[in-house]
Scaffold this motif. Structure first.
Motif, PDB file in Angstrom:
ATOM      1  N   ASN A  37      73.076  21.913  56.407  1.00 14.97           N
ATOM      2  CA  ASN A  37      72.292  22.561  55.345  1.00 14.97           C
ATOM      3  C   ASN A  37      73.200  23.256  54.336  1.00 14.97           C
ATOM      4  O   ASN A  37      72.981  24.407  53.976  1.00 14.97           O
ATOM      5  CB  ASN A  37      71.317  23.562  55.982  1.00 14.97           C
TER       6      ASN A  37
ATOM      7  N   ASN B 199      74.823  22.859  50.537  1.00 18.56           N
ATOM      8  CA  ASN B 199      74.591  22.101  49.312  1.00 18.56           C
ATOM      9  C   ASN B 199      75.500  22.568  48.190  1.00 18.56           C
ATOM     10  O   ASN B 199      75.886  23.739  48.132  1.00 18.56           O
ATOM     11  CB  ASN B 199      73.131  22.241  48.881  1.00 18.56           C
ATOM     12  N   TRP B 200      75.805  21.668  47.281  1.00 15.84           N
ATOM     13  CA  TRP B 200      76.682  21.964  46.144  1.00 15.84           C
ATOM     14  C   TRP B 200      76.183  21.216  44.908  1.00 15.84           C
ATOM     15  O   TRP B 200      75.400  20.252  45.029  1.00 15.84           O
ATOM     16  CB  TRP B 200      78.122  21.555  46.473  1.00 15.84           C
TER      17      TRP B 200
ATOM     18  N   LYS C 175      75.320  17.201  44.592  1.00 13.78           N
ATOM     19  CA  LYS C 175      75.149  16.563  45.894  1.00 13.78           C
ATOM     20  C   LYS C 175      73.970  15.598  45.845  1.00 13.78           C
ATOM     21  O   LYS C 175      72.884  15.944  45.377  1.00 13.78           O
ATOM     22  CB  LYS C 175      74.914  17.622  46.975  1.00 13.78           C
TER      23      LYS C 175
END
Length: 771
Positions: A486, A488-489, A492
């Motif tokens: 879990n 995120n960037w 993504k």
């Protein structure tokens, strides 16, 4: 030489088989092992399926309620609380304690000295201890009902004492705590969701025939409760847990079983070499046995009766060799145990031992005696009784083939041993990306859980000059850590299912471990945000995210507030020496850190520095022993499997060469006997010593060269397949092959020359006086 070669070969074979039996015997002491399973979880990630032993803690109750074939289920905690302080009066010991459900004692039946499985965990504060732990804490007293202080905070009651665990049991522990106690210590654990994999889960089925139905049901359970999950649980036989510890794309692909298979093959090769040696030496004496065979046949003996005689002789030699081998084995076993750091014993009181011995003697006797029996019994009475000229020459090509086979196996083992050693040295000397030599670890416990006391300790350490930097870390620096799906960037992909590692750290992390900050900075008390909304990332994660300038970028992790990347740390290898760094981010959280990492001052005497650290620790945290762990030693232990393989390959490769040389000597004896008249005539005609030695040795050198030609590609294939398991590995170069060729040629030349020189120097008159 016959018995000596066979005895050495059998001793080597028995030693290897004893180790194979030890490994194969893991967890086999449990009566219901065939119905016992461990739950593993496949995690669906971009690269395929990753397999973990960790499962959601909610899975245990769900399995018990929804899977009819399941009889018992037990959870067991993973990491964190293993090494805790247990005290009674003035006795204080760090013990390996596991938290389990009460059913654990029914899944894995223990031998109780005091108490029983039914009442062992009747309260959350109950503790089950081993006999060794009982002796440490209570001496000769009956420990049942006595109290033990846990972590210098809570009192536990001894509810049962079990016998010490065998060494070849997968789960080793000094004490067992109840799962209810674990949940009291970690109240947040109850609230973990289906995506949080935090414990191991053990399952006992009612009937092994229900495995397929239970496994199919287990695979659906997590998805039924969390439709968006990346996880799928499955049952894996606990009997295979120790040996099959590597998984590829969700399926068992090997592990320790590969080493067990390799050692079994090595045992067979050594025994085969010894048997070939016996064949060569037996047939080399053919001229001495030929007249006996001729006379027996002339008196009416059949070929089958002669073959039976030679087989009986071979069996007798095999039995004598086995007795000698056991003497050698008893002498070598203590050294072998010390080398492997285990305790293996010869089971003289068990029927499998005697059965194995009988099979080994029978197999060796038949294998070693087969060719001599067929060959010697084939002599024609008229020919051998007329004269011995030419008897045995028909067997020469076969004996040469046997010698080539012997040396090929031995050379192959030597080449592989050299490559294994080179790979170990490469991994030892490869820069790891941090400074391992000056790092030591101390558990964060007792007073160190109080922020003010921990800060005081760190300040005192720096003032003393014993350390140059200190930081907190999630767990032991060389062990595996936590993962999340879990994270995120920006940019993504929606279908990206990457699993990212994460670790908790303190201030001055990079300075303490000696790693390099490539961009940005490390965590610092000068920046308040570092304690809540800042993260460090490693190069591998930057590459995974595809960011060119990551510092200052915002990333997201679960329900946490947005996090800002403040620095990029250079990749380092601390968990696997031969593997690549995995994508990892680091966040500041001293409360969740369990280890204090100290960088010892290299300008200070190490013993003095360690003494200062222990003295300060005892003064500020007196209830806990100052147990310091060297990171370099932990890293060294990660190469234990490779070192074992290297040592055994060298050792048994050496024995194989020695036995092969005995076979070569046997062939040299035969050929020298066959050609003694020829050599004498050559000497009479003026041949010098040098030309005679060249004449006698060149055929043997040809055999060894052929052996090398056969061994090279085989060794290359074996070594190349072995190296595939490492991300960082050596290239297979010509060096090991050249070294093995020179070694084999040198040893063979020396062995043969001893006999050749004797024949070349013999008086020609002795060989020709009857002509």
């Amino acid at each position: 030489m016959n018995i000596g070669g066979l005895a050495i070969g059998m001793a080597c074979c028995l030693l290897l088989l004893l180790y194979v039996s030890y490994e194969w015997g893991y967890d086999k002491q449990f009566a219901a092992i065939d119905r016992t399973y461990i739950t593993r979880v496949n995690i669906n990630i971009n690269e395929g399926l990753a397999t973990s032993i960790a499962t959601p803690n909610k899975l245990a109750d769900a399995a018990l309620q929804n899977l009819p074939g399941v009889e018992l289920v037990s959870r067991m905690n993973l990491g964190g609380d293993y090494n805790k302080l247990f005290s009674h009066n003035r006795e204080n010991y760090k013990l390996d304690a596991r938290s389990v459900d009460p059913s654990f004692l029914k899944i894995f039946e223990q031998k109780f000295i005091y108490g029983n499985a039914a009442t062992a965990f009747h309260t959350p504060e109950s503790v089950v201890i081993t006999a060794s732990t009982a002796r440490k804490l209570f001496g000769k007293q009956n420990p049942l009902g006595q109290t033990i202080k846990y972590d210098n905070r809570r009192l536990l009651n001894v509810s049962a004492v079990i016998e010490d665990l065998p060494e070849n049991q997968s789960f080793q522990y000094d004490a067992l705590l109840s799962w209810a106690f674990f949940e009291q210590e970690h109240p947040d654990n109850k609230n973990n969701g289906w995506g949080s994999i935090t414990c191991a889960m053990l399952v006992k089925l009612k009937d092994n025939n229900q495995f397929e139905a239970a496994d199919a049901g287990m695979r659906k359970l997590i998805k039924a409760n969390d439709p968006k999950t990346q996880l799928e649980a499955f049952l894996f036989p606990f009997a295979k847990y120790h040996l099959y510890n590597e998984f590829t794309n969700g399926k068992a692909s090997g592990g320790r079983i590969d080493q067990v298979k390799l050692f079994s093959f090595l045992a067979f090769c050594v025994l085969l070499i010894a048997s070939i040696n016996y064949m060569n030496l037996s047939t080399a004496r053919s001229e001495k046995r030929a007249r006996e065979v001729g006379v027996r046949k002339a008196l009416g003996s059949t070929r089958s009766s002669l073959m039976g005689q030679f087989f009986i002789e071979s069996m007798l030699f095999s039995l004598i060799a086995a007795i000698v081998a056991f003497g050698v084995l008893e002498l070598c076993l203590p050294y072998f145990n010390n080398l492997l750091d285990i305790t293996m014993k010869i089971g003289y009181d068990t029927y499998p031992f005697w059965l194995t011995l009988a099979i080994l003697v029978l197999t060796t006797g038949l294998l070693a005696g087969s060719y001599p029996a067929f060959y010697l019994s084939s002599f024609t009475p008229i020919k051998v009784l007329k004269g011995l000229t030419g008897v045995g020459r028909s067997s020469l090509p076969i004996r040469k083939i046997l010698v080539v086979l012997q040396f090929s196996l031995s050379i192959c083992m030597i080449i592989c041993a050299i490559i294994i050693y080179s790979q170990i040295q490469f991994m030892r000397n490869k820069p790891l990306g941090f400074s391992q030599n000056n790092l030591i670890e101390l558990n964060l416990e007792g007073e160190w859980r109080k922020p003010e006391k921990l800060e005081l300790f760190k300040t005192e350490l720096k003032k003393s000059g014993a350390v140059t930097a200190v930081t907190e870390f999630a767990q032991s620096f060389t062990s595996d850590g936590s993962i999340t799906g879990n994270f995120n960037w920006p940019g993504k992909a929606a279908n990206d299912q990457s699993v990212i590692n994460y670790r908790t750290i303190g201030y001055d992390f990079s300075k303490t471990i000696g790693a390099k900050i490539l961009e940005g900075r490390d965590f610092s008390p000068e920046f308040v945000a570092d304690t809540s909304t800042s993260v460090l990332v490693n190069e591998a994660l930057v590459e995974k995210m595809g960011m060119k300038s990551p510092v200052g970028k915002i990333v997201h992790w679960g329900d946490n507030p947005p996090l800002t990347i403040v620095g990029v740390i250079k990749n380092y290898s601390n968990e696997t020496i031969g593997g690549k760094a995995v994508p990892t981010f680091f966040y500041y959280n001293v409360k969740k850190s369990n280890i204090l990492i100290l960088n010892v001052n290299s300008n200070m005497n190490l013993s003095a520095a360690i003494g200062t650290i222990k003295q300060l620790s005892q003064r500020l945290n007196p209830a806990y022993p100052s147990t310091l762990t060297f990171v370099a030693e932990d890293l060294k232990s990660k190469l234990k499997s490779e070192q074992l393989l290297s040592i055994l390959s060298n050792l048994f490769g050496g024995f194989a060469i020695f036995i092969s040389c005995l076979g070569l000597l046997g062939l040299a004896l035969y050929m020298a006997e066959q050609r003694k008249k020829e050599i004498s005539i050559r000497k009479v005609l003026g041949a010098d010593l040098k030309s005679i030695l060249i004449l006698l040795n060149k055929d043997f050198i040809k055999l060894v060269i052929i052996s090398n030609i056969i061994a090279f590609p085989v060794a290359f294939i074996f070594a190349n397949n072995w190296l595939k398991s490492y991300d960082y590995k050596i290239s297979i170069v010509a060096g090991p092959f050249i070294a093995a060729a020179i070694l084999s040629l040198g040893i063979a030349l020396l062995t043969v020359s001893l006999q050749s020189f004797k024949v070349a120097k013999a008086n020609a008159v002795d060989a020709l006086k009857y002509e």
